[in-house]
Design an enzyme around this catalytic site. Structure first.
Site, PDB file in Angstrom:
ATOM      1  N   ASP A 279      28.092 102.241 -82.491  1.00  0.00           N
ATOM      2  CA  ASP A 279      27.633 101.154 -83.338  1.00  0.00           C
ATOM      3  C   ASP A 279      28.807 100.390 -83.931  1.00  0.00           C
ATOM      4  O   ASP A 279      28.811  99.165 -83.967  1.00  0.00           O
ATOM      5  CB  ASP A 279      26.778 101.710 -84.492  1.00  0.00           C
ATOM      6  CG  ASP A 279      25.301 101.586 -84.171  1.00  0.00           C
ATOM      7  OD1 ASP A 279      24.979 101.110 -83.059  1.00  0.00           O
ATOM      8  OD2 ASP A 279      24.484 101.976 -85.038  1.00  0.00           O
TER       9      ASP A 279
ATOM     10  N   GLU B 171      32.071  97.677 -92.489  1.00  0.00           N
ATOM     11  CA  GLU B 171      30.717  97.957 -92.035  1.00  0.00           C
ATOM     12  C   GLU B 171      29.994  98.844 -93.053  1.00  0.00           C
ATOM     13  O   GLU B 171      30.473  99.919 -93.399  1.00  0.00           O
ATOM     14  CB  GLU B 171      30.793  98.672 -90.674  1.00  0.00           C
ATOM     15  CG  GLU B 171      29.496  99.312 -90.244  1.00  0.00           C
ATOM     16  CD  GLU B 171      29.664 100.211 -89.014  1.00  0.00           C
ATOM     17  OE1 GLU B 171      30.788 100.312 -88.476  1.00  0.00           O
ATOM     18  OE2 GLU B 171      28.656 100.799 -88.597  1.00  0.00           O
TER      19      GLU B 171
ATOM     20  N   ASP C 218      32.358 104.917 -83.940  1.00  0.00           N
ATOM     21  CA  ASP C 218      31.304 105.321 -83.003  1.00  0.00           C
ATOM     22  C   ASP C 218      30.818 104.084 -82.246  1.00  0.00           C
ATOM     23  O   ASP C 218      31.372 103.002 -82.396  1.00  0.00           O
ATOM     24  CB  ASP C 218      30.155 106.010 -83.757  1.00  0.00           C
ATOM     25  CG  ASP C 218      29.540 105.087 -84.817  1.00  0.00           C
ATOM     26  OD1 ASP C 218      29.863 103.879 -84.813  1.00  0.00           O
ATOM     27  OD2 ASP C 218      28.750 105.569 -85.647  1.00  0.00           O
TER      28      ASP C 218
ATOM     29  N   ASP D  90      32.976 101.890 -88.162  1.00  0.00           N
ATOM     30  CA  ASP D  90      32.965 103.307 -87.829  1.00  0.00           C
ATOM     31  C   ASP D  90      33.509 103.556 -86.426  1.00  0.00           C
ATOM     32  O   ASP D  90      33.448 102.700 -85.563  1.00  0.00           O
ATOM     33  CB  ASP D  90      31.525 103.846 -87.891  1.00  0.00           C
ATOM     34  CG  ASP D  90      31.068 104.008 -89.335  1.00  0.00           C
ATOM     35  OD1 ASP D  90      31.945 104.074 -90.218  1.00  0.00           O
ATOM     36  OD2 ASP D  90      29.851 104.058 -89.558  1.00  0.00           O
TER      37      ASP D  90
END
Ligand code: 28G
Length: 661
Positions: A514, A437, A512, A510
């Protein structure tokens, strides 16, 4: 044991001993899976009693001391003395190894009283089993235990005393409490959610049966679930289509028997494009499909084509529609009950019996034709035909788009290759593709990797959400085109595993929300268009660390909050860095923590329960916004052990024993 040994006793003891010696042969493993397995052996017997029409309530109780109680309201295991063996039916069921069984891959009865296949296995692997039977106004009791004999050897499953009458009762049925043996199992902790999930599935597959689950283990947090579906398979397809737009309701359902094989079907189309057929044999999911699915598909295609011609959807000059046209947007459950099942395939979840194909074909041809010809079903029939006609048109245009895309690919190969940093080695078995990503993390990965076997494909922003997209739209998307080109196998029906360029494909996003979303989108893509890569265990999730703990020169990384707590226990004077994204790590750190096969942790993506994955994929990625939001806000916190993929496709991050692959 007070009584004398007979020849039959010796056989029994040898049998129970064999199970103890090699538990894996009988229950697959001695981990949590095996532990659950012995529970299912007992529950299966209760389900059989229900399937035969004698019980409609089954409860499972997880007790505080790790014992488990299963109760049904059936006829009760026979209490009379077995003519040939000379002991009660109860004792026979719990001490005689019954020929065949799921792991012997031989006979497996479903109805007419072939219960008790696995009860003796459970007994052999338990510290104790307590059985109560309630029948004809009386209650009976027998207990089995493991002992240490005079040489210190453990002998298990011995009756403490013969079955005895213990009093009067108004109840009817069987109640079994067993304590799995801690010397056999690596853990005695059963997983509430796993058990609840399977009980829900069993409730769908056995309509009208009430399944209750009680968890009494944690005083402050006692849990209970109840499942009962009077609609059976019909409720099951509705549940799977819950967050999609259904083309008609109620679902189409029918059942019938041929050659002693009982076939039950429920199906319902939605306005999506994928097909989802879930099949079961004797309540066991057949994830790899098999003869019954083949029979189902061919009968469906034949009957629906006939209908399309009769009803004027197809003219004489028109070609017949393809099977996939009728299966576009189809959700179907196919459930068989039969006596002798043969399992094949990599995971022994493909049905091999040829007679199952014939039986399913006969039942579907007969019953579905009747359904379509019944005028009160005209609307549903026309919706199905209409959808297939449209699908055929789209298929034709998709075919054109696909060959166009192929041409285009050739032309644009240069920029695609430019984005991919390929590896220098050509050994497929070693090579790995990291889908990363973000450009900055992609940059770090490129610099940090071992270029001999690691290739990097950076993704810009969020990829297209493929759920609800047709194949031609997916092919038009640049991110997916570069993924498909890099992997080399092609997609969908044309996928060729032989052309796979990387043995491991690692999604690196990541830690998180997202990142979790991007991961879910990519997994959905692989699930929908490259499922064999998942089935064949080529898809992995990379786990970047969440924290860097530094004390002087010494650096440690923690991959979860639980691990952070563990690593810093009693530690003083350290600095803690919380990584917000992969981009924050320099190339060396990324290599050290996430990419170096010596240190890294990968989670292998598997499909344990296709029906459940299907439900997750649609809830998360489908078109109805409300349920999706709910789901994400509840589960999508990656730092929580039960974030959504972990709950369903992946093991919980904290529980998961991180393996280094
Ligand atoms: C509560 C936990 C799990 C069961 C029955 C009912 C019968 C039965 C079970 O028969 C046949 C005989 C001895 C081996 C059958 C009762 C016919 C008439 C039954 C259960 C084969 C077993 N009346 N309910 N077994 N035996 N429930 N629940 O186990 O030789 S097992």
């Amino acid at each position: 044991m007070a009584k004398d040994y007979t020849v039959s006793d010796i056989k029994v003891i040898e049998g129970l001993e064999a199970v103890r010696m090699r538990p894996g042969m009988y229950i697959g493993s001695t981990g949590q899976r095996g532990l659950h397995h012995i529970l299912w052996e007992i529950v299966d017997n209760a389900i059989d009693e229900a399937a035969n029409g004698f019980a409609d309530e089954i409860s499972v109780t997880l007790n505080k001391d790790h014992s488990v109680t299963v109760e049904d309201n059936g006829r009760g295991i026979p209490v009379g003395i077995h003519e040939k063996i000379g002991v009660s039916g109860v004792e026979v069921v719990f001490t005689h190894l019954h020929a065949g069984g799921k792991f012997g891959n031989e006979s497996y009865g479903y109805s007419g009283g072939l219960h008790g296949v696995g009860a003796s296995v459970v007994n052999a692997l338990s510290e104790y089993v307590m059985v109560e039977v309630y029948t004809q106004g009386r209650s009976y009791y027998q207990e089995f235990r493991s002992f240490q004999d005079k040489d210190g050897k453990i002998v298990s499953g011995r009756p403490v005393a013969p079955l005895a009458e213990t009093g009067r009762t108004r109840k009817q049925g069987t109640k079994v409490t067993f304590l799995p043996d801690a010397r056999v199992f690596e853990t005695l902790e059963m997983n509430f959610e796993v058990i609840a999930k399977r009980m829900r599935e069993l409730a769908y597959l056995n309509k009208g049966v009430t399944m209750r689950l009680f968890d009494l283990r944690d005083r402050g947090n006692q849990k209970t679930r109840e499942f009962r579906y009077d609609g059976g398979l019909s409720d099951f397809v509705r549940y799977l289509n819950e967050d999609k737009t259904q083309l008609y309701d109620p679902p189409v359902t029918f059942s019938g028997s041929k050659d002693d094989i009982f076939v039950e079907v429920a199906l319902q189309h939605n306005d999506g494009y994928s097909d989802n057929i879930f099949s079961y044999v004797n309540n066991i999911p057949t994830t790899e499909g098999g003869t019954h699915e083949t029979g189902f598909k061919s009968a469906l295609t034949k009957v629906l084509n006939d209908y399309c011609r009769k009803a004027g959807f197809l003219k004489d000059k028109d070609a017949s529609l393809a099977g996939e046209d009728f299966r576009e947007g189809l959700t179907a459950i196919l459930s068989l009950k039969m006596r002798t099942i043969q399992f094949e395939g990599q995971t022994k979840t493909r049905l091999g019996n040829t007679e199952a194909r014939t039986a399913v074909e006969a039942v579907v041809t007969d019953k579905l034709t009747n359904f379509l010809e019944d005028l009160k079903n005209a609307q549903t029939a026309n919706l199905i035909a209409d959808k297939a006609i449209k699908a055929a048109k789209v298929r034709e245009s998709a075919r054109k788009a696909k060959s166009m895309a192929r041409e285009k690919n050739k032309l644009e190969n240069a920029p695609l290759v430019g984005k991919l940093s390929s590896c220098t080695g050509r050994n497929f078995a070693e090579n790995e593709l990291f889908i990363v990503e973000g450009d900055s993390a992609g940059g770090s990965a490129k610099q940090g990797r071992d270029r001999r076997f690691q290739a990097i494909l950076p993704l810009r922003g969020k990829p297209l959400n493929v759920e609800k997209k047709r194949i031609d739209q997916v092919l038009a998307n640049e991110e997916f085109r570069s993924i498909i080109t890099a992997i080399g196998t092609g997609i969908g029906e044309d996928l060729d595993l032989g052309s796979l360029k990387y043995n491991k494909i690692v999604i690196l996003s990541d830690a998180d929300q997202d990142g979790a979303h991007i991961r879910a989108i990519l997994l959905t893509f692989f699930y929908r268009y490259m499922k064999p890569l998942i089935m064949d265990e080529h898809i992995y999730i990379g786990l970047p660390p969440l924290y860097k703990i530094q004390k002087g020169q010494e650096i440690k990384y923690a991959y979860s909050d639980a691990e952070l707590a563990k690593l810093t226990r009693g530690m003083k004077g350290y600095t803690l860095q919380r990584y917000k994204g992969l981009g924050e790590m320099n190339p060396e750190q990324l290599w050290e923590t996430t990419m170096n096969p010596k240190n890294r942790s990968l989670i292998r993506v598997g499909i344990e329960d296709a029906a459940d994955v299907e439900h997750m994929v649609t809830v998360l990625m489908g078109d109805k916004v409300a349920p999706r939001k709910e789901y994400i806000s509840e589960f999508a916190n990656f730092n929580k052990a039960d974030s959504f993929e972990e709950r369903i496709i992946l093991p919980a991050q904290d529980d998961f024993e991180r393996i280094t692959v």
